[in-house]
Design an enzyme around this catalytic site. Structure first.
Site, PDB file in Angstrom:
ATOM      1  N   TYR A  13       0.826  -1.215   0.000  1.00 29.55           N
ATOM      2  CA  TYR A  13       0.000   0.000   0.000  1.00 29.55           C
ATOM      3  C   TYR A  13       0.857   1.262   0.000  1.00 29.55           C
ATOM      4  CZ  TYR A  13      -3.295   3.464   1.996  1.00 29.55           C
ATOM      5  OH  TYR A  13      -4.056   4.584   2.248  1.00 29.55           O
ATOM      6  N   ILE A  14       1.635   1.459   1.044  1.00 27.03           N
ATOM      7  CA  ILE A  14       2.450   2.673   1.114  1.00 27.03           C
ATOM      8  C   ILE A  14       3.588   2.596   0.101  1.00 27.03           C
ATOM      9  CG2 ILE A  14       3.812   4.164   2.622  1.00 27.03           C
ATOM     10  CD1 ILE A  14       2.309   2.911   4.998  1.00 27.03           C
ATOM     11  N   ASN A  34       8.025  -9.767  -1.543  1.00 21.76           N
ATOM     12  CA  ASN A  34       7.706 -11.193  -1.629  1.00 21.76           C
ATOM     13  C   ASN A  34       6.237 -11.444  -1.936  1.00 21.76           C
ATOM     14  OD1 ASN A  34       6.350 -10.742   0.787  1.00 21.76           O
ATOM     15  ND2 ASN A  34       7.719 -12.017   2.034  1.00 21.76           N
ATOM     16  N   SER A  36       3.630 -11.277  -0.194  1.00 26.19           N
ATOM     17  CA  SER A  36       2.840 -11.978   0.819  1.00 26.19           C
ATOM     18  C   SER A  36       1.575 -11.220   1.185  1.00 26.19           C
ATOM     19  CB  SER A  36       3.688 -12.221   2.077  1.00 26.19           C
ATOM     20  OG  SER A  36       4.061 -10.991   2.672  1.00 26.19           O
ATOM     21  N   ASN A  37       1.599  -9.908   1.057  1.00 26.19           N
ATOM     22  CA  ASN A  37       0.406  -9.099   1.327  1.00 26.19           C
ATOM     23  C   ASN A  37       0.320  -7.971   0.311  1.00 26.19           C
ATOM     24  OD1 ASN A  37      -1.941  -8.318   2.689  1.00 26.19           O
ATOM     25  ND2 ASN A  37      -0.832  -6.925   4.027  1.00 26.19           N
ATOM     26  N   PHE A  82      10.331  -0.502   3.531  1.00 18.18           N
ATOM     27  CA  PHE A  82       8.953  -0.680   3.979  1.00 18.18           C
ATOM     28  C   PHE A  82       8.661  -2.110   4.415  1.00 18.18           C
ATOM     29  CE2 PHE A  82       8.429   2.709   0.689  1.00 18.18           C
ATOM     30  CZ  PHE A  82       7.793   3.673   1.452  1.00 18.18           C
ATOM     31  N   SER A 126       7.117   3.768  12.882  1.00 18.89           N
ATOM     32  CA  SER A 126       5.710   3.889  13.240  1.00 18.89           C
ATOM     33  C   SER A 126       5.546   4.659  14.536  1.00 18.89           C
ATOM     34  CB  SER A 126       5.114   2.483  13.408  1.00 18.89           C
ATOM     35  OG  SER A 126       3.857   2.529  14.031  1.00 18.89           O
ATOM     36  N   TYR A 150       4.251  -5.782  17.310  1.00 20.00           N
ATOM     37  CA  TYR A 150       4.502  -4.986  16.104  1.00 20.00           C
ATOM     38  C   TYR A 150       5.288  -3.717  16.458  1.00 20.00           C
ATOM     39  CZ  TYR A 150       3.663  -1.435  12.564  1.00 20.00           C
ATOM     40  OH  TYR A 150       3.838  -0.418  11.663  1.00 20.00           O
ATOM     41  N   LYS A 154       9.381  -2.517  15.602  1.00 17.50           N
ATOM     42  CA  LYS A 154       9.826  -1.236  15.059  1.00 17.50           C
ATOM     43  C   LYS A 154      10.809  -0.562  16.010  1.00 17.50           C
ATOM     44  CE  LYS A 154       7.303  -0.938  11.235  1.00 17.50           C
ATOM     45  NZ  LYS A 154       7.911  -0.852   9.886  1.00 17.50           N
ATOM     46  N   ARG A 234      -6.858   8.897  16.433  1.00 16.84           N
ATOM     47  CA  ARG A 234      -5.603   8.726  15.696  1.00 16.84           C
ATOM     48  C   ARG A 234      -5.389   9.909  14.745  1.00 16.84           C
ATOM     49  NH1 ARG A 234      -5.695   5.521  19.119  1.00 16.84           N
ATOM     50  NH2 ARG A 234      -5.354   3.247  19.014  1.00 16.84           N
ATOM     51  N   ARG A 295      -9.478  -4.015  21.569  1.00 19.26           N
ATOM     52  CA  ARG A 295      -8.532  -4.917  20.913  1.00 19.26           C
ATOM     53  C   ARG A 295      -7.211  -4.902  21.673  1.00 19.26           C
ATOM     54  NH1 ARG A 295      -7.721  -3.659  14.676  1.00 19.26           N
ATOM     55  NH2 ARG A 295      -7.111  -1.677  15.629  1.00 19.26           N
TER      56      ARG A 295
END
Length: 351
Positions: A13-14, A34, A36-37, A82, A126, A150, A154, A234, A295
């Site tokens: 995306y970015i 790769n 993967s996403n 990224f 991030s 996550y 970072k 946010r 969450r």
């Protein structure tokens, strides 16, 4: 000025938006991903929009042999990094995968860069490295911590880069860490955008999938935070503004000594309910939502103090919330299943 840039995770995306802005600015772009996403179709459309070529290698940053081959094949002046996993909730469930992909992958990349004599780096960090900040807006000199694997991955990478840049045995490194807040939106063309695999982990793609009919309602994770409406707040930033920030960071490498951290955000926070309301305005759809449990790993509120980005990078976010949501809807409404049906798109460049 760094002319040839290696972009890891450049099909994402970015990354795809950054590749587009790099090409528009006349840079040569080499991508490793790769997939993967991500989808290689995003890069086909980047080529189409930019009207020029880029080089793509389908490979993993943990594959040292592949990295050495890429650095040997052409001169690389700088790297924008990224590549990595990025979902907070998933990281709580699968911490080893995050340390393997994000931390071990970065060690392999840095080792390959050093062997190739490339020491100019812009790193995709991030705002999660600030943990649950004691106050907002968040400045670069605030204490760092992490509330989930996550964010910790970072933070570990940042510490590695600070240590690497400070080592007396190393040739000089020039590193800019870009601490993103919350990217949303899409290129104004609607041709590239966010296309997460499976159930989206981020708010805006989930909202837009509800608007386009792919999902029934938005899940709002908690309405009892100490915020004006009880939902998380946010700093949402247009992905094109974020991509332009990477160009500014590349230019700033020339004056950088060691490792410098910079926030990329707008300086304003919006709640989850604010974002749903903005999406209703942009799409004309009702977008039903339901409140569910908080969450794990989430925090109440975070938004940037963008003053240092203006000073050090001469960069400021230019697109407001309505533009962010409008552009995201243009992408989602034109591509209701993302890149999945792009094989029938006659404008996609075959590779």
């Amino acid at each position: 000025m760094s002319h040839t840039v290696l972009v890891t995770g450049g099909a994402g995306y970015i990354g795809s938006h950054a590749c587009l802005e790099l090409l528009r600015a006349g840079r040569d772009v080499v991508v490793i991903d790769n997939l993967s996403n991500a989808s290689r179709v995003s890069l086909d459309r980047v080529r189409e929009l930019a009207g020029c070529e880029l080089v793509f290698h389908e490979a993993d940053i943990r594959d040292r042999g592949a990295l050495d081959g890429i650095f040997a094949a052409q001169r690389i002046d700088a790297v924008i990094h990224f590549a990595g996993l990025k979902a907070v909730g998933e990281s709580v469930e699968q911490p080893l995968a995050y340390y393997d992909n994000n931390v071990a992958g970065t060690v392999t990349l840095l080792s390959a860069m050093r062997a190739a004599g490339v020491r100019d780096l812009v790193f995709s960090s991030s705002c999660t490295v600030y943990g649950d900040p004691a106050q907002v807006p968040v400045r670069e000199d605030f204490p760092r911590s992490a509330t989930n694997p996550y964010g910790r991955s970072k933070l570990i990478i940042e510490d590695m880069l600070f240590d690497l840049a400070a080592s007396p045995l190393e040739e000089p490194w020039r590193v800019v860490l870009l601490r993103y807040f919350n990217p949303v939106g899409a290129d104004a063309s609607g041709r590239i955008g966010e296309d997460p695999a499976g159930i989206p982990n981020n708010l805006m793609p989930f909202v837009m999938q509800v608007a386009v009919g792919r999902r029934e309602r938005v899940r709002v994770f908690g309405d009892d935070y100490p915020t004006p409406d009880g939902t998380g707040v946010r700093d949402y930033i247009h992905v094109t503004d974020l991509a332009v920030g990477h160009l500014a960071a590349l230019d700033a490498l020339a004056k950088t000594r060691g490792c410098v951290a910079v926030n990329l955000g707008t300086g304003r926070g919006y709640s989850v309910l604010d974002m749903i309301a903005a999406a209703r305005r942009a799409t004309g759809h009702p977008i039903p939502h339901e409140i569910v449990a908080r969450r794990p790993g989430d925090i109440a509120a975070t938004y940037a103090d963008p003053a240092f980005a203006a000073e050090y990078l001469d960069w400021r976010a230019a697109r407001d919330l309505d533009v962010m949501v409008r552009d995201h809807w243009r992408w989602q409404s034109a591509n209701p299943t993302g890149y999945a049906d792009a094989s029938s798109d006659s404008r996609t460049v075959p590779r």
